[in-house]
Write a protein that holds these residues in place. Sequence first.
Motif, PDB file in Angstrom:
ATOM      1  N   ASP A  52       0.846  -1.188   0.000  1.00 27.33           N
ATOM      2  CA  ASP A  52       0.000   0.000   0.000  1.00 27.33           C
ATOM      3  C   ASP A  52       0.888   1.247   0.000  1.00 27.33           C
ATOM      4  OD1 ASP A  52      -1.531   2.268   1.287  1.00 27.33           O
ATOM      5  OD2 ASP A  52      -3.123   0.774   1.123  1.00 27.33           O
ATOM      6  N   LYS A  53       0.558   2.219  -0.841  1.00 26.79           N
ATOM      7  CA  LYS A  53       1.416   3.398  -0.994  1.00 26.79           C
ATOM      8  C   LYS A  53       1.496   4.226   0.278  1.00 26.79           C
ATOM      9  CE  LYS A  53       1.251   3.924  -5.915  1.00 26.79           C
ATOM     10  NZ  LYS A  53       1.565   4.862  -6.958  1.00 26.79           N
ATOM     11  N   LEU A  54       0.397   4.400   0.979  1.00 26.97           N
ATOM     12  CA  LEU A  54       0.415   5.165   2.224  1.00 26.97           C
ATOM     13  C   LEU A  54       1.256   4.455   3.280  1.00 26.97           C
ATOM     14  CD1 LEU A  54      -0.568   7.553   3.908  1.00 26.97           C
ATOM     15  CD2 LEU A  54      -2.581   6.191   4.498  1.00 26.97           C
ATOM     16  N   PHE A  55       1.091   3.144   3.386  1.00 30.77           N
ATOM     17  CA  PHE A  55       1.859   2.361   4.342  1.00 30.77           C
ATOM     18  C   PHE A  55       3.358   2.491   4.067  1.00 30.77           C
ATOM     19  CE2 PHE A  55       3.728  -1.870   5.377  1.00 30.77           C
ATOM     20  CZ  PHE A  55       3.672  -1.759   6.748  1.00 30.77           C
ATOM     21  N   LEU A  56       3.746   2.324   2.817  1.00 31.79           N
ATOM     22  CA  LEU A  56       5.162   2.437   2.459  1.00 31.79           C
ATOM     23  C   LEU A  56       5.680   3.852   2.663  1.00 31.79           C
ATOM     24  CD1 LEU A  56       5.341   0.204  -0.727  1.00 31.79           C
ATOM     25  CD2 LEU A  56       6.158  -0.313   1.572  1.00 31.79           C
ATOM     26  N   THR A  57       4.859   4.844   2.360  1.00 31.86           N
ATOM     27  CA  THR A  57       5.274   6.235   2.552  1.00 31.86           C
ATOM     28  C   THR A  57       5.529   6.528   4.031  1.00 31.86           C
ATOM     29  OG1 THR A  57       3.994   6.913   0.622  1.00 31.86           O
ATOM     30  CG2 THR A  57       4.603   8.633   2.168  1.00 31.86           C
ATOM     31  N   LEU A  58       4.649   6.030   4.882  1.00 33.49           N
ATOM     32  CA  LEU A  58       4.840   6.248   6.320  1.00 33.49           C
ATOM     33  C   LEU A  58       6.086   5.525   6.833  1.00 33.49           C
ATOM     34  CD1 LEU A  58       1.150   6.020   7.546  1.00 33.49           C
ATOM     35  CD2 LEU A  58       2.606   8.039   7.533  1.00 33.49           C
ATOM     36  N   LYS A  59       6.323   4.305   6.356  1.00 35.07           N
ATOM     37  CA  LYS A  59       7.521   3.571   6.780  1.00 35.07           C
ATOM     38  C   LYS A  59       8.786   4.301   6.327  1.00 35.07           C
ATOM     39  CE  LYS A  59       7.154  -0.611   8.203  1.00 35.07           C
ATOM     40  NZ  LYS A  59       7.351  -1.105   9.551  1.00 35.07           N
ATOM     41  N   ILE A  60       8.789   4.761   5.086  1.00 34.52           N
ATOM     42  CA  ILE A  60       9.962   5.469   4.561  1.00 34.52           C
ATOM     43  C   ILE A  60      10.154   6.797   5.290  1.00 34.52           C
ATOM     44  CG2 ILE A  60      10.851   6.641   2.511  1.00 34.52           C
ATOM     45  CD1 ILE A  60       9.592   4.339   0.872  1.00 34.52           C
ATOM     46  N   THR A  61       9.062   7.488   5.590  1.00 39.37           N
ATOM     47  CA  THR A  61       9.154   8.738   6.337  1.00 39.37           C
ATOM     48  C   THR A  61       9.766   8.501   7.716  1.00 39.37           C
ATOM     49  OG1 THR A  61       7.223   9.608   5.186  1.00 39.37           O
ATOM     50  CG2 THR A  61       7.823  10.683   7.237  1.00 39.37           C
ATOM     51  N   GLY A  62       9.353   7.444   8.375  1.00 43.65           N
ATOM     52  CA  GLY A  62       9.934   7.107   9.673  1.00 43.65           C
ATOM     53  C   GLY A  62      11.417   6.826   9.580  1.00 43.65           C
ATOM     54  N   MET A  63      11.820   6.084   8.559  1.00 45.99           N
ATOM     55  CA  MET A  63      13.246   5.784   8.395  1.00 45.99           C
ATOM     56  C   MET A  63      14.053   7.035   8.079  1.00 45.99           C
ATOM     57  SD  MET A  63      13.626   2.100   6.608  1.00 45.99           S
ATOM     58  CE  MET A  63      12.155   1.864   5.658  1.00 45.99           C
ATOM     59  N   VAL A  64      13.484   7.927   7.279  1.00 43.87           N
ATOM     60  CA  VAL A  64      14.187   9.173   6.946  1.00 43.87           C
ATOM     61  C   VAL A  64      14.341  10.044   8.187  1.00 43.87           C
ATOM     62  CG1 VAL A  64      13.954  11.336   5.659  1.00 43.87           C
ATOM     63  CG2 VAL A  64      13.584   9.163   4.508  1.00 43.87           C
ATOM     64  N   LEU A  65      13.307  10.115   9.017  1.00 45.20           N
ATOM     65  CA  LEU A  65      13.409  10.889  10.256  1.00 45.20           C
ATOM     66  C   LEU A  65      14.477  10.321  11.182  1.00 45.20           C
ATOM     67  CD1 LEU A  65       9.666  11.649  11.036  1.00 45.20           C
ATOM     68  CD2 LEU A  65      11.427  13.278  10.396  1.00 45.20           C
ATOM     69  N   ILE A  66      14.560   9.006  11.271  1.00 46.51           N
ATOM     70  CA  ILE A  66      15.599   8.378  12.091  1.00 46.51           C
ATOM     71  C   ILE A  66      16.980   8.709  11.533  1.00 46.51           C
ATOM     72  CG2 ILE A  66      16.567   6.153  12.795  1.00 46.51           C
ATOM     73  CD1 ILE A  66      13.650   5.111  12.857  1.00 46.51           C
ATOM     74  N   LEU A  67      17.136   8.631  10.225  1.00 46.41           N
ATOM     75  CA  LEU A  67      18.414   8.941   9.588  1.00 46.41           C
ATOM     76  C   LEU A  67      18.803  10.402   9.817  1.00 46.41           C
ATOM     77  CD1 LEU A  67      20.721   8.008   7.724  1.00 46.41           C
ATOM     78  CD2 LEU A  67      19.317   8.800   5.824  1.00 46.41           C
ATOM     79  N   VAL A  68      17.858  11.317   9.690  1.00 48.60           N
ATOM     80  CA  VAL A  68      18.137  12.737   9.918  1.00 48.60           C
ATOM     81  C   VAL A  68      18.536  12.974  11.374  1.00 48.60           C
ATOM     82  CG1 VAL A  68      17.077  15.032   9.976  1.00 48.60           C
ATOM     83  CG2 VAL A  68      16.731  13.555   8.013  1.00 48.60           C
ATOM     84  N   GLY A  69      17.888  12.286  12.290  1.00 50.87           N
ATOM     85  CA  GLY A  69      18.252  12.411  13.702  1.00 50.87           C
ATOM     86  C   GLY A  69      19.676  11.954  13.970  1.00 50.87           C
ATOM     87  N   PHE A  70      20.056  10.819  13.382  1.00 49.83           N
ATOM     88  CA  PHE A  70      21.431  10.351  13.564  1.00 49.83           C
ATOM     89  C   PHE A  70      22.432  11.276  12.889  1.00 49.83           C
ATOM     90  CE2 PHE A  70      19.643   6.036  14.536  1.00 49.83           C
ATOM     91  CZ  PHE A  70      20.141   5.994  15.829  1.00 49.83           C
ATOM     92  N   LEU A  71      22.060  11.850  11.755  1.00 43.93           N
ATOM     93  CA  LEU A  71      22.941  12.816  11.098  1.00 43.93           C
ATOM     94  C   LEU A  71      23.134  14.063  11.955  1.00 43.93           C
ATOM     95  CD1 LEU A  71      21.836  12.623   7.366  1.00 43.93           C
ATOM     96  CD2 LEU A  71      24.005  11.886   8.348  1.00 43.93           C
TER      97      LEU A  71
END
Length: 84
Positions: A52-71
């Motif tokens: 599902d596109k919304l499901f994948l978008t939310l998962k990717i958004t979560g991963m990007v936020l985690i990556l930005v936090g570590f950066l």
Amino acid sequence: MYFLLGRTLEQFLSESLVIIAIALIAVGVAVGFLARRITRAVRQTNNIDNHDKLFLTLKITGMVLILVGFLCIGIEVILYLVSR
């Protein structure tokens, strides 16, 4: 007792960039874990496809936020090393 590059944990956690990074990581983890539940609420159905596109978008958004936090934490460490 000194940790993290010659600073105490309290000194490290008192930096504003580190606080922002921890908040980003927390929001990213929450979005990642709650992606399926959010998608169920939006779609108003119990059966959510893994593609599902919304499901994948939310998962990717979560991963990007985690990556930005570590950066952000990495940037704080680099700024501390340069100023030292």
